[in-house]
Design a protein around this motif. Sequence first.
Motif, mmCIF file in Angstrom:
data_model
loop_
_atom_site.group_PDB
_atom_site.id
_atom_site.type_symbol
_atom_site.label_atom_id
_atom_site.label_comp_id
_atom_site.label_asym_id
_atom_site.label_seq_id
_atom_site.Cartn_x
_atom_site.Cartn_y
_atom_site.Cartn_z
ATOM 1 N N ALA A 1 -12.469 -1.048 -12.397
ATOM 2 C CA ALA A 1 -13.297 -0.330 -11.101
ATOM 3 C C ALA A 1 -12.996 -0.916 -9.989
ATOM 4 O O ALA A 1 -12.939 -2.192 -9.618
ATOM 5 N N ASP A 2 -13.171 -0.044 -8.744
ATOM 6 C CA ASP A 2 -13.270 -0.375 -7.426
ATOM 7 C C ASP A 2 -11.712 -1.117 -7.024
ATOM 8 O O ASP A 2 -11.651 -1.963 -6.397
ATOM 9 N N THR A 3 -10.772 -0.430 -7.715
ATOM 10 C CA THR A 3 -9.487 -1.193 -7.403
ATOM 11 C C THR A 3 -8.544 -0.142 -7.240
ATOM 12 O O THR A 3 -8.732 1.201 -7.338
ATOM 13 N N LEU A 4 -7.193 -0.293 -6.703
ATOM 14 C CA LEU A 4 -6.026 0.708 -6.304
ATOM 15 C C LEU A 4 -5.181 0.890 -7.572
ATOM 16 O O LEU A 4 -4.928 -0.167 -8.003
ATOM 17 N N ASN A 5 -4.797 2.020 -7.800
ATOM 18 C CA ASN A 5 -3.881 2.201 -8.915
ATOM 19 C C ASN A 5 -2.377 2.117 -8.473
ATOM 20 O O ASN A 5 -2.016 2.802 -7.651
ATOM 21 N N ILE A 6 -1.813 1.331 -9.232
ATOM 22 C CA ILE A 6 -0.185 1.603 -9.070
ATOM 23 C C ILE A 6 0.419 2.022 -10.034
ATOM 24 O O ILE A 6 0.371 1.651 -11.446
ATOM 25 N N GLY A 7 0.862 2.977 -10.052
ATOM 26 C CA GLY A 7 1.424 4.078 -11.351
ATOM 27 C C GLY A 7 0.312 4.915 -11.882
ATOM 28 O O GLY A 7 -0.767 4.970 -11.422
ATOM 29 N N GLN A 8 0.502 5.256 -13.090
ATOM 30 C CA GLN A 8 -0.483 6.078 -13.587
ATOM 31 C C GLN A 8 -1.354 5.346 -14.647
ATOM 32 O O GLN A 8 -1.194 4.396 -15.381
ATOM 33 N N ALA A 9 -2.732 5.839 -14.292
ATOM 34 C CA ALA A 9 -3.677 4.975 -15.148
ATOM 35 C C ALA A 9 -3.778 5.461 -16.552
ATOM 36 O O ALA A 9 -3.235 6.561 -16.923
ATOM 37 N N TYR B 1 0.887 -1.121 0.092
ATOM 38 C CA TYR B 1 0.132 -0.072 0.156
ATOM 39 C C TYR B 1 0.823 1.274 0.037
ATOM 40 O O TYR B 1 0.435 2.318 -0.644
ATOM 41 N N GLY B 2 2.075 1.106 0.652
ATOM 42 C CA GLY B 2 2.945 2.288 0.719
ATOM 43 C C GLY B 2 3.450 2.766 -0.559
ATOM 44 O O GLY B 2 4.091 3.734 -0.768
ATOM 45 N N GLN B 3 3.526 1.663 -1.612
ATOM 46 C CA GLN B 3 4.189 1.857 -3.210
ATOM 47 C C GLN B 3 3.239 2.301 -4.049
ATOM 48 O O GLN B 3 3.499 2.540 -4.940
ATOM 49 N N VAL B 4 1.810 2.431 -3.654
ATOM 50 C CA VAL B 4 0.800 2.986 -4.717
ATOM 51 C C VAL B 4 1.222 4.179 -5.347
ATOM 52 O O VAL B 4 1.619 5.159 -4.521
ATOM 53 N N GLY B 5 1.328 4.486 -6.642
ATOM 54 C CA GLY B 5 1.661 5.478 -7.286
ATOM 55 C C GLY B 5 3.294 5.738 -7.552
ATOM 56 O O GLY B 5 3.408 6.626 -8.168
ATOM 57 N N GLU B 6 4.027 4.784 -7.065
ATOM 58 C CA GLU B 6 5.304 4.714 -7.012
ATOM 59 C C GLU B 6 6.099 3.496 -7.964
ATOM 60 O O GLU B 6 7.300 3.580 -8.151
ATOM 61 N N ILE B 7 5.330 2.680 -8.166
ATOM 62 C CA ILE B 7 5.878 1.400 -8.651
ATOM 63 C C ILE B 7 6.409 1.544 -9.963
ATOM 64 O O ILE B 7 7.378 1.232 -10.600
ATOM 65 N N SER B 8 5.421 1.815 -11.000
ATOM 66 C CA SER B 8 5.385 1.904 -12.231
ATOM 67 C C SER B 8 4.198 2.844 -12.950
ATOM 68 O O SER B 8 3.420 3.066 -12.366
ATOM 69 N N ARG B 9 4.854 3.025 -14.325
ATOM 70 C CA ARG B 9 3.692 3.943 -15.001
ATOM 71 C C ARG B 9 2.739 2.953 -15.624
ATOM 72 O O ARG B 9 1.773 3.126 -16.473
ATOM 73 N N GLN B 10 3.153 1.759 -15.805
ATOM 74 C CA GLN B 10 2.469 0.641 -16.438
ATOM 75 C C GLN B 10 1.123 0.590 -15.653
ATOM 76 O O GLN B 10 0.891 0.735 -14.249
ATOM 77 N N ARG B 11 -0.160 0.376 -16.333
ATOM 78 C CA ARG B 11 -1.340 0.371 -15.784
ATOM 79 C C ARG B 11 -1.331 -0.942 -15.261
ATOM 80 O O ARG B 11 -2.087 -2.029 -15.547
ATOM 81 N N VAL B 12 -1.243 -1.082 -13.824
ATOM 82 C CA VAL B 12 -1.689 -2.204 -12.827
ATOM 83 C C VAL B 12 -2.362 -2.014 -11.642
ATOM 84 O O VAL B 12 -2.147 -0.552 -11.195
ATOM 85 N N ARG B 13 -3.328 -2.567 -11.448
ATOM 86 C CA ARG B 13 -4.286 -2.300 -10.238
ATOM 87 C C ARG B 13 -4.248 -3.376 -9.303
ATOM 88 O O ARG B 13 -4.079 -4.600 -9.538
ATOM 89 N N LEU B 14 -4.708 -3.032 -8.029
ATOM 90 C CA LEU B 14 -4.778 -4.023 -6.855
ATOM 91 C C LEU B 14 -6.221 -4.300 -6.771
ATOM 92 O O LEU B 14 -7.180 -3.366 -6.618
#
Length: 339
Positions: free
Chosen positions: A331-339, A285-298
Motif C-alpha cells: 500500500a502507498d508504494t510505486l509499482n515497478i512492473g506489473q502487480a 522514477y523514469g523506469q517505473v513500469g518498464e523494469i520487470s514483470r516481477q512484483r516489486v515496489r518502491l
Amino acid sequence: MGQSGVGKSALAIRLSGDEFRETASTHGAQSHILQTPDDDNKQPVIFELGSEKSRNEILSSLKEIAANVALLLVDPTRDKELHENIQAWKSYLIDSGTDTRSTQMLVAARMDRGGVFGNTSLEELAREFSFDGVFQTSAKTANGIQELRSAVVEAARPRDDEVARDSVARVVQTMAETLCRLVAKDADALDQIEWRELERIIAVALDAIGFTVELTPGSKDGGKDVVANCAVRNNEHTYYIEIKHWRKGDRPGPNHVSDFVELNVRDETDGGLFLSSSGFTNGVYGQVGEISRQRVRLGEREKIVSLCQHFVRREEGMWYPTQPLPELLFADTLNIGQA
C-alpha cells in the motif's frame, strides 16, 4: 507433536505431574507446565501441537513457539507407515527452523498396549533422522515418564551463553520498538537513526503487522535486509525488503533497483519492497513500469513512517489488518512492473 491419536495429550499430562486420564483429540495447541524440581525458578512449558492443522498452520505454530525441545511421538504398535510419518514430521522441524535450535527426541508412546518394538530398531530410526534421544514410554503405566521428564528438563535448561544472548536480544528488540514509536510520531527522528537500526525497525513493524520475519545479517545479506513470510489462501508467500538509509542525502539509482528486481526474479519470490528514506534518483522514477514483470515496489520516507504507525496502532490494540498482508505491504508504494 505427532499423528492424531498417538497419545500426545496423555503424555503431556503425565509430564506435567498429573495422573493418567483418557483425553479427546487435540485441536490447535494446548499448553502444560512441566513438573520440575522444587528449586527450579523457571518451569518449562509443554506445547501440545494438534495434527489436524494444515502444513502452513503447523509451520507457523512451530515458528511462534520457538521450542528448545521437540518431542516427536510415534506409536510403533499400530503405525504401519512409521518411517514415512517420522520423515514427514521431521520435515516440519526442518522447514520451521526448529531443527537447528532445539534438542529433538523420538518418543515411542503407548508401549503398554503390547507389540514388540526393540530399542535397536527405534535407535536406527533416530540415527537416520538425526534425533538426539530415544525413549519408550507409556502414559498409562508411567513407564519411561521420569526418564523422559528428566531429559526434557535438562535439555530445556538454558546455558550461560544462551542467557547472555537472550538478554542482549531483548535489549535490542526493546530499542527497535522504542525507535519505531519515535518514527511513527515524528518522521524527522529518521535523521538520527543509523541504517542497521532502521532495518530492525522495519522488521519489528512487519512482525507486529502479522508477517513472519527474518532480519538478515548486517553484511553479506544477499541483497535483501528483511525476509517477510505470510500465508495467503493456505499458501506460503515470501517477500524481500531492501532498505537504504543514506543520511547524507544520496539516493539509490537504477542499478540498485535493477539488482533487487533481478534478485526477486532469481529467487522466485512473491514480491519485493525497496525502501529508501531519501527517495530515488530520477532515473529510477523514469523506469517505473518498464523494469520487470516481477512484483516489486518502491517505498519512500512516508512508507517507512506508515509501517511504524501500523506497529503503534497494533501495539495499542486499536488496529487489525482488514486486507491481505501483501496488499498492506504494498500500500502507498510505486509499482515497478506489473502487480
